[in-house]
Design a protein around this motif. Structure first.
Motif, PDB file in Angstrom:
ATOM      1  N   THR A  68       0.944  -1.046   0.100  1.00  0.00           N
ATOM      2  CA  THR A  68      -0.007   0.044   0.045  1.00  0.00           C
ATOM      3  C   THR A  68       0.829   1.211  -0.041  1.00  0.00           C
ATOM      4  O   THR A  68       2.094   1.219   0.409  1.00  0.00           O
ATOM      5  CB  THR A  68      -1.036  -0.025   1.135  1.00  0.00           C
ATOM      6  N   PHE A  69       0.302   2.265  -0.496  1.00  0.00           N
ATOM      7  CA  PHE A  69       1.135   3.640  -0.425  1.00  0.00           C
ATOM      8  C   PHE A  69       0.590   4.581   0.754  1.00  0.00           C
ATOM      9  O   PHE A  69       1.224   5.505   0.934  1.00  0.00           O
ATOM     10  CB  PHE A  69       0.922   4.229  -1.726  1.00  0.00           C
ATOM     11  N   SER A  70      -0.058   4.164   1.468  1.00  0.00           N
ATOM     12  CA  SER A  70      -0.651   4.841   2.990  1.00  0.00           C
ATOM     13  C   SER A  70      -0.733   4.141   3.862  1.00  0.00           C
ATOM     14  O   SER A  70      -1.481   2.903   3.697  1.00  0.00           O
ATOM     15  CB  SER A  70      -1.697   5.817   2.646  1.00  0.00           C
ATOM     16  N   ASP A  71      -0.379   4.264   5.172  1.00  0.00           N
ATOM     17  CA  ASP A  71      -0.811   3.410   6.484  1.00  0.00           C
ATOM     18  C   ASP A  71      -0.929   4.270   7.595  1.00  0.00           C
ATOM     19  O   ASP A  71       0.041   4.086   8.364  1.00  0.00           O
ATOM     20  CB  ASP A  71       0.285   2.348   6.590  1.00  0.00           C
ATOM     21  N   GLU A  73      -2.883   4.592   9.924  1.00  0.00           N
ATOM     22  CA  GLU A  73      -3.398   4.131  11.411  1.00  0.00           C
ATOM     23  C   GLU A  73      -2.293   3.477  11.953  1.00  0.00           C
ATOM     24  O   GLU A  73      -2.128   3.578  13.186  1.00  0.00           O
ATOM     25  CB  GLU A  73      -4.458   2.966  11.081  1.00  0.00           C
ATOM     26  N   ILE A  74      -1.234   3.064  11.381  1.00  0.00           N
ATOM     27  CA  ILE A  74       0.002   2.299  12.022  1.00  0.00           C
ATOM     28  C   ILE A  74       1.201   3.404  11.980  1.00  0.00           C
ATOM     29  O   ILE A  74       1.906   3.567  13.232  1.00  0.00           O
ATOM     30  CB  ILE A  74       0.423   1.119  11.190  1.00  0.00           C
ATOM     31  N   TRP A  75       1.483   4.010  10.991  1.00  0.00           N
ATOM     32  CA  TRP A  75       2.506   5.131  10.860  1.00  0.00           C
ATOM     33  C   TRP A  75       2.401   6.383  11.328  1.00  0.00           C
ATOM     34  O   TRP A  75       3.129   7.319  11.611  1.00  0.00           O
ATOM     35  CB  TRP A  75       3.253   5.033   9.525  1.00  0.00           C
ATOM     36  N   GLU A  76       1.033   6.997  11.642  1.00  0.00           N
ATOM     37  CA  GLU A  76       0.692   8.140  12.066  1.00  0.00           C
ATOM     38  C   GLU A  76       1.273   9.389  11.334  1.00  0.00           C
ATOM     39  O   GLU A  76       1.337   9.368  10.021  1.00  0.00           O
ATOM     40  CB  GLU A  76       0.934   8.049  13.426  1.00  0.00           C
ATOM     41  N   ASP A  79       3.646   8.959   7.815  1.00  0.00           N
ATOM     42  CA  ASP A  79       2.938   8.560   6.693  1.00  0.00           C
ATOM     43  C   ASP A  79       2.787   9.967   5.977  1.00  0.00           C
ATOM     44  O   ASP A  79       1.943  10.610   6.071  1.00  0.00           O
ATOM     45  CB  ASP A  79       1.836   8.017   6.984  1.00  0.00           C
ATOM     46  N   LYS A  80       3.882  10.253   5.110  1.00  0.00           N
ATOM     47  CA  LYS A  80       3.729  11.556   4.439  1.00  0.00           C
ATOM     48  C   LYS A  80       3.825  11.310   2.814  1.00  0.00           C
ATOM     49  O   LYS A  80       4.339  11.751   2.162  1.00  0.00           O
ATOM     50  CB  LYS A  80       5.046  12.386   4.832  1.00  0.00           C
ATOM     51  N   VAL A 120      10.944   2.197   2.276  1.00  0.00           N
ATOM     52  CA  VAL A 120      10.188   0.937   2.332  1.00  0.00           C
ATOM     53  C   VAL A 120      10.053   0.536   3.619  1.00  0.00           C
ATOM     54  O   VAL A 120      10.892   0.375   4.468  1.00  0.00           O
ATOM     55  CB  VAL A 120      11.024  -0.291   1.685  1.00  0.00           C
ATOM     56  N   ARG A 121       8.603   0.287   4.020  1.00  0.00           N
ATOM     57  CA  ARG A 121       8.233   0.081   5.453  1.00  0.00           C
ATOM     58  C   ARG A 121       7.412  -1.354   5.573  1.00  0.00           C
ATOM     59  O   ARG A 121       6.530  -1.620   4.703  1.00  0.00           O
ATOM     60  CB  ARG A 121       7.589   1.288   6.049  1.00  0.00           C
ATOM     61  N   LEU A 122       7.508  -1.811   6.888  1.00  0.00           N
ATOM     62  CA  LEU A 122       6.740  -2.758   7.173  1.00  0.00           C
ATOM     63  C   LEU A 122       6.583  -2.729   8.774  1.00  0.00           C
ATOM     64  O   LEU A 122       7.195  -2.107   9.432  1.00  0.00           O
ATOM     65  CB  LEU A 122       6.999  -4.168   6.642  1.00  0.00           C
TER      66      LEU A 122
END
Length: 175
Positions: A68-71, A73-76, A79-80, A120-122
């Motif tokens: 996904t390209f937005s997250d 709820e997790i990364w608050e 997420d930019k 790249v995040r997880l």
């Protein structure tokens, strides 16, 4: 690696759901956070949006993951719109232990660069030290464990465990 990475297609749905079932069985056996049963329509939507990926070897799906390209709820506030987020990496039980994470990371870095993304995040839930070690050995920086504050829009397993481990690769630092 002698496999190829490509988008999943609608005909892959049953195999993806079977891989998820195998992952849930393993998570249960290892007493980890267990993924919920994902609806077929949820996977279909990700496929139609070209966000479901597979690693094929001899036309067998050995790994599957979603992006996904937005997250938010997790990364608050992190997420930019500058990241790709990898979710639900699952390995075919007959191919576990082959470090396909390295192929996924190589692909993800190139995919992110092509889309002018910096990260790249997880994430993963709970204090799973083996999984933390697995992701850091593949090049991810472990940012720590954070408590999720609002999980109401996230899949069910996030409601059962709000301790979330965050990982990222900063592509600006790997040039």
């Amino acid at each position: 690696m002698n496999g190829k990475i490509e988008n999943c297609i609608i005909n892959d749905i049953d195999e993806i759901l079977s891989l998820y079932e195998s992952a849930r069985d393993l998570q249960t056996k290892k007493e980890m956070v267990v993924w919920p049963i994902f609806e077929k329509t949820f996977i279909e939507k990700e496929i139609n949006e070209q966000r479901q990926w597979k690693l094929l070897i001899d036309n067998i799906i050995v790994c599957n993951w979603a992006i996904t390209f937005s997250d938010k709820e997790i990364w608050e506030e992190k997420d930019k719109n500058n990241s790709i987020y990898i979710h639900r990496i699952v390995t075919n039980p007959g191919f576990r232990g082959n470090r396909y994470i390295d192929s996924i990371v190589s692909w993800a870095k190139e995919y992110a660069k092509q889309r002018n993304k910096q990260f790249v995040r997880l994430d993963t839930l709970g204090n799973n030290t083996r999984l933390i070690e697995h992701y850091t050995s593949a090049g991810f920086h472990f940012l720590g464990m954070f408590e999720l504050t609002d999980t109401s829009n996230l899949p069910g397993h996030y409601q059962k465990e709000n301790n979330c481990c965050l990982f990222e690769i900063d592509l600006d630092r790997t040039k």
